[in-house]
Design a protein around this motif. Structure first.
Motif, PDB file in Angstrom:
ATOM      1  N   SER A  87       0.820  -1.223   0.000  1.00 53.46           N
ATOM      2  CA  SER A  87       0.000   0.000   0.000  1.00 53.46           C
ATOM      3  C   SER A  87       0.850   1.267   0.000  1.00 53.46           C
ATOM      4  CB  SER A  87      -0.936  -0.005   1.214  1.00 53.46           C
ATOM      5  OG  SER A  87      -0.161  -0.009   2.396  1.00 53.46           O
ATOM      6  N   ALA A  88       2.166   1.133  -0.141  1.00 51.20           N
ATOM      7  CA  ALA A  88       3.085   2.276  -0.070  1.00 51.20           C
ATOM      8  C   ALA A  88       3.477   2.769  -1.467  1.00 51.20           C
ATOM      9  CB  ALA A  88       4.339   1.893   0.705  1.00 51.20           C
ATOM     10  N   PRO A 131       4.530  -4.328   5.024  1.00 49.70           N
ATOM     11  CA  PRO A 131       4.301  -5.724   5.429  1.00 49.70           C
ATOM     12  C   PRO A 131       4.356  -6.667   4.225  1.00 49.70           C
ATOM     13  CG  PRO A 131       2.624  -4.271   6.341  1.00 49.70           C
ATOM     14  CD  PRO A 131       3.397  -3.465   5.340  1.00 49.70           C
ATOM     15  N   MET A 132       4.955  -7.839   4.454  1.00 51.43           N
ATOM     16  CA  MET A 132       5.049  -8.870   3.428  1.00 51.43           C
ATOM     17  C   MET A 132       4.153 -10.038   3.814  1.00 51.43           C
ATOM     18  SD  MET A 132       9.151  -8.765   2.620  1.00 51.43           S
ATOM     19  CE  MET A 132       9.044  -9.465   0.963  1.00 51.43           C
ATOM     20  N   LYS A 133       3.784 -10.831   2.828  1.00 49.12           N
ATOM     21  CA  LYS A 133       2.969 -12.020   3.049  1.00 49.12           C
ATOM     22  C   LYS A 133       3.892 -13.230   3.087  1.00 49.12           C
ATOM     23  CE  LYS A 133      -0.573 -14.830   0.915  1.00 49.12           C
ATOM     24  NZ  LYS A 133      -1.296 -15.107  -0.324  1.00 49.12           N
ATOM     25  N   LEU A 158       7.036  -9.479  -5.792  1.00 48.09           N
ATOM     26  CA  LEU A 158       8.427  -9.612  -5.373  1.00 48.09           C
ATOM     27  C   LEU A 158       8.485 -10.721  -4.333  1.00 48.09           C
ATOM     28  CD1 LEU A 158      11.389  -8.622  -5.059  1.00 48.09           C
ATOM     29  CD2 LEU A 158      10.531  -7.044  -3.326  1.00 48.09           C
ATOM     30  N   HIS A 159       9.386 -11.706  -4.541  1.00 45.47           N
ATOM     31  CA  HIS A 159       9.547 -12.814  -3.599  1.00 45.47           C
ATOM     32  C   HIS A 159      10.972 -12.853  -3.061  1.00 45.47           C
ATOM     33  CE1 HIS A 159       5.796 -15.212  -4.110  1.00 45.47           C
ATOM     34  NE2 HIS A 159       5.725 -14.457  -5.194  1.00 45.47           N
ATOM     35  N   GLU A 167       8.674 -14.964   1.388  1.00 46.61           N
ATOM     36  CA  GLU A 167       8.012 -13.704   1.727  1.00 46.61           C
ATOM     37  C   GLU A 167       7.760 -12.931   0.440  1.00 46.61           C
ATOM     38  OE1 GLU A 167       6.998 -12.610   4.774  1.00 46.61           O
ATOM     39  OE2 GLU A 167       7.680 -14.482   5.702  1.00 46.61           O
ATOM     40  N   SER A 168       6.558 -12.393   0.288  1.00 50.43           N
ATOM     41  CA  SER A 168       6.233 -11.711  -0.961  1.00 50.43           C
ATOM     42  C   SER A 168       5.432 -10.442  -0.707  1.00 50.43           C
ATOM     43  CB  SER A 168       5.440 -12.644  -1.887  1.00 50.43           C
ATOM     44  OG  SER A 168       4.197 -12.971  -1.303  1.00 50.43           O
ATOM     45  N   VAL A 169       5.422  -9.587  -1.734  1.00 52.80           N
ATOM     46  CA  VAL A 169       4.644  -8.358  -1.711  1.00 52.80           C
ATOM     47  C   VAL A 169       4.289  -8.004  -3.149  1.00 52.80           C
ATOM     48  CG1 VAL A 169       6.673  -6.824  -1.778  1.00 52.80           C
ATOM     49  CG2 VAL A 169       4.538  -6.010  -0.729  1.00 52.80           C
TER      50      VAL A 169
END
Length: 174
Positions: A87-88, A131-133, A158-159, A167-169
């Protein structure tokens, strides 16, 4: 004269061959992840360490401490496009990428300082923390990797993967 030249050349080849045989492999070789969104490039350059029998998450990569997200020089993040990461908002430019891992959530850190060694970090230069998933890999990944995946049009993911962690976003070009 000709025989001396041949002998000299043979000696040079032997020395070069011996030197190559003694060269040690790079423990964390440089890698690059790139993607084009709407014709504009995003590139990440990082050192890719390997597990080499070590426990990674929580030990080599401590929880609750900023991690250089790779090895050796700081991980560079260069975008030719204005981006929405999670969200950034991240304007086109050059940055350093760090992460803040924990057992429950990772934060991706986009930092405005560039050109430093990987362990040099100044929080006051953070542009954003995102925050990443997190998901768990089915089997351990020996070599740390950063990749762009599921790219469609102006969007990608991005992983960051290593050991059992993925971790991804999401990233969208604006």
């Amino acid at each position: 004269m000709f025989a001396r030249s041949i002998a000299s050349l043979a000696c040079t080849v032997l020395l070069a061959t011996a030197s190559l045989a003694q060269a040690k492999p790079v423990l964390s070789p440089p890698e690059t992840a790139t993607v084009a969104l709407d014709g504009k490039t995003i590139a990440i350059k990082y050192g890719a360490p390997s597990m080499r029998g070590r426990k990674i998450m929580g030990e080599v990569v401590p929880y609750n401490e900023v991690w250089r997200t790779g090895a050796n020089p700081a991980t560079t993040f260069v975008t030719k496009a204005n981006l929405k990461i999670g969200s950034a908002t991240v304007p086109a430019g050059s940055y350093t990428l760090y992460t803040l891992p924990s057992k429950t959530e990772w934060l991706l850190i986009i930092n405005k300082q560039t050109g430093q060694w990987g362990t040099e970090y100044h929080q006051d230069r953070d542009l954003v923390r995102i925050p990443m998933k997190g998901t768990t890999l089915a089997s351990p990944q020996e070599k740390m990797s950063i990749s762009f995946e599921k790219t469609r049009g102006n969007a990608t993911e991005l992983h960051v993967r290593w050991e059992n962690t993925d971790e991804s976003v999401s990233i969208t070009a604006q």
